[in-house]
Motif scaffolding. Structure first.
Motif, PDB file in Angstrom:
ATOM      1  N   GLY A   6       0.814  -1.205   0.000  1.00  0.00           N
ATOM      2  CA  GLY A   6       0.000   0.000   0.000  1.00  0.00           C
ATOM      3  C   GLY A   6       0.844   1.249   0.000  1.00  0.00           C
ATOM      4  O   GLY A   6       1.808   1.371  -0.732  1.00  0.00           O
ATOM      5  N   HIS A   7       0.485   2.220   0.866  1.00  0.00           N
ATOM      6  CA  HIS A   7       1.191   3.500   0.900  1.00  0.00           C
ATOM      7  C   HIS A   7       2.608   3.367   1.460  1.00  0.00           C
ATOM      8  O   HIS A   7       3.478   4.156   1.170  1.00  0.00           O
ATOM      9  N   ILE A   8       2.854   2.340   2.292  1.00  0.00           N
ATOM     10  CA  ILE A   8       4.195   2.140   2.847  1.00  0.00           C
ATOM     11  C   ILE A   8       5.162   1.784   1.726  1.00  0.00           C
ATOM     12  O   ILE A   8       6.281   2.273   1.682  1.00  0.00           O
ATOM     13  N   GLY A   9       4.722   0.955   0.788  1.00  0.00           N
ATOM     14  CA  GLY A   9       5.570   0.560  -0.332  1.00  0.00           C
ATOM     15  C   GLY A   9       5.948   1.747  -1.190  1.00  0.00           C
ATOM     16  O   GLY A   9       7.096   1.884  -1.609  1.00  0.00           O
ATOM     17  N   SER A  10       4.986   2.626  -1.449  1.00  0.00           N
ATOM     18  CA  SER A  10       5.304   3.782  -2.276  1.00  0.00           C
ATOM     19  C   SER A  10       6.226   4.751  -1.529  1.00  0.00           C
ATOM     20  O   SER A  10       7.082   5.388  -2.141  1.00  0.00           O
ATOM     21  N   ALA A  11       6.088   4.844  -0.226  1.00  0.00           N
ATOM     22  CA  ALA A  11       6.980   5.695   0.560  1.00  0.00           C
ATOM     23  C   ALA A  11       8.402   5.142   0.539  1.00  0.00           C
ATOM     24  O   ALA A  11       9.366   5.895   0.406  1.00  0.00           O
ATOM     25  N   VAL A  12       8.532   3.836   0.637  1.00  0.00           N
ATOM     26  CA  VAL A  12       9.852   3.212   0.571  1.00  0.00           C
ATOM     27  C   VAL A  12      10.445   3.400  -0.817  1.00  0.00           C
ATOM     28  O   VAL A  12      11.636   3.688  -0.953  1.00  0.00           O
ATOM     29  N   ARG A  45       9.851   5.914  -2.872  1.00  0.00           N
ATOM     30  CA  ARG A  45      10.274   7.313  -2.964  1.00  0.00           C
ATOM     31  C   ARG A  45      11.573   7.554  -2.219  1.00  0.00           C
ATOM     32  O   ARG A  45      12.470   8.239  -2.705  1.00  0.00           O
ATOM     33  N   LEU A  46      11.685   6.973  -1.032  1.00  0.00           N
ATOM     34  CA  LEU A  46      12.901   7.115  -0.236  1.00  0.00           C
ATOM     35  C   LEU A  46      14.106   6.523  -0.965  1.00  0.00           C
ATOM     36  O   LEU A  46      15.169   7.149  -1.038  1.00  0.00           O
ATOM     37  N   ALA A  47      13.934   5.335  -1.534  1.00  0.00           N
ATOM     38  CA  ALA A  47      15.029   4.698  -2.274  1.00  0.00           C
ATOM     39  C   ALA A  47      15.412   5.514  -3.499  1.00  0.00           C
ATOM     40  O   ALA A  47      16.599   5.677  -3.805  1.00  0.00           O
ATOM     41  N   ARG A  48      14.413   6.042  -4.209  1.00  0.00           N
ATOM     42  CA  ARG A  48      14.686   6.861  -5.388  1.00  0.00           C
ATOM     43  C   ARG A  48      15.447   8.130  -5.020  1.00  0.00           C
ATOM     44  O   ARG A  48      16.415   8.513  -5.668  1.00  0.00           O
ATOM     45  N   ASN A  49      15.004   8.809  -3.950  1.00  0.00           N
ATOM     46  CA  ASN A  49      15.680  10.031  -3.505  1.00  0.00           C
ATOM     47  C   ASN A  49      17.111   9.752  -3.067  1.00  0.00           C
ATOM     48  O   ASN A  49      18.030  10.510  -3.395  1.00  0.00           O
ATOM     49  N   LEU A  50      17.308   8.688  -2.335  1.00  0.00           N
ATOM     50  CA  LEU A  50      18.640   8.333  -1.893  1.00  0.00           C
ATOM     51  C   LEU A  50      19.537   8.014  -3.087  1.00  0.00           C
ATOM     52  O   LEU A  50      20.692   8.448  -3.150  1.00  0.00           O
ATOM     53  N   SER A  51      18.999   7.296  -4.046  1.00  0.00           N
ATOM     54  CA  SER A  51      19.762   6.964  -5.242  1.00  0.00           C
ATOM     55  C   SER A  51      20.144   8.223  -6.017  1.00  0.00           C
ATOM     56  O   SER A  51      21.271   8.354  -6.497  1.00  0.00           O
ATOM     57  N   ARG A  52      19.228   9.171  -6.131  1.00  0.00           N
ATOM     58  CA  ARG A  52      19.522  10.427  -6.828  1.00  0.00           C
ATOM     59  C   ARG A  52      20.605  11.211  -6.105  1.00  0.00           C
ATOM     60  O   ARG A  52      21.500  11.776  -6.735  1.00  0.00           O
ATOM     61  N   LYS A  53      20.550  11.252  -4.783  1.00  0.00           N
ATOM     62  CA  LYS A  53      21.559  11.984  -4.017  1.00  0.00           C
ATOM     63  C   LYS A  53      22.939  11.356  -4.188  1.00  0.00           C
ATOM     64  O   LYS A  53      23.932  12.066  -4.349  1.00  0.00           O
TER      65      LYS A  53
END
Length: 102
Positions: free
Chosen positions: A78-84, A86-94
């Motif tokens: 659910g929403h937890i998966g999408s939050a994870v 997003r977090l992984a994507r942001n970390l990867s971009r950084k």
């Protein structure tokens, strides 16, 4: 009959055969007198058996990892998966932007 083995039966067969060959070679190398023309070949079988046993570990790891069940799908998270995600994507971009700047 093989319901508990489920996936990756080839890896299981590989691992079992390598264990049997390795164990047999180890036991023969240790306990059988293998002297031919004054040269002892027992050490060769011990080392070969150990190599077979170590190689069988790859088969066991493949079989075990192929039988792991229960990785959750996005619908179940659910929403937890999408939050994870997003977090992984942001970390990867950084990390990527840090590497390009330095």
């Amino acid at each position: 009959m093989c319901g508990g083995l489920s996936h990756c039966k080839i890896a299981l067969v590989f691992a079992v055969i390598m264990d049997l060959l390795g164990g047999s070679a180890l036991l023969i190398g240790v306990f059988a007198p293998l002297e031919i023309q004054g040269r002892d070949f027992g050490d060769l079988l011990v080392y070969t058996g150990a190599l077979f046993v170590v190689t069988s570990l790859a088969g066991w790891v493949l079989w075990y990892s192929g039988n792991i069940e229960g990785l959750s799908s996005k619908k179940e998270l659910g929403h937890i998966g999408s939050a994870v995600d997003r977090l992984a994507r942001n970390l990867s971009r950084k990390i990527r932007s840090y590497r390009t700047h330095h």
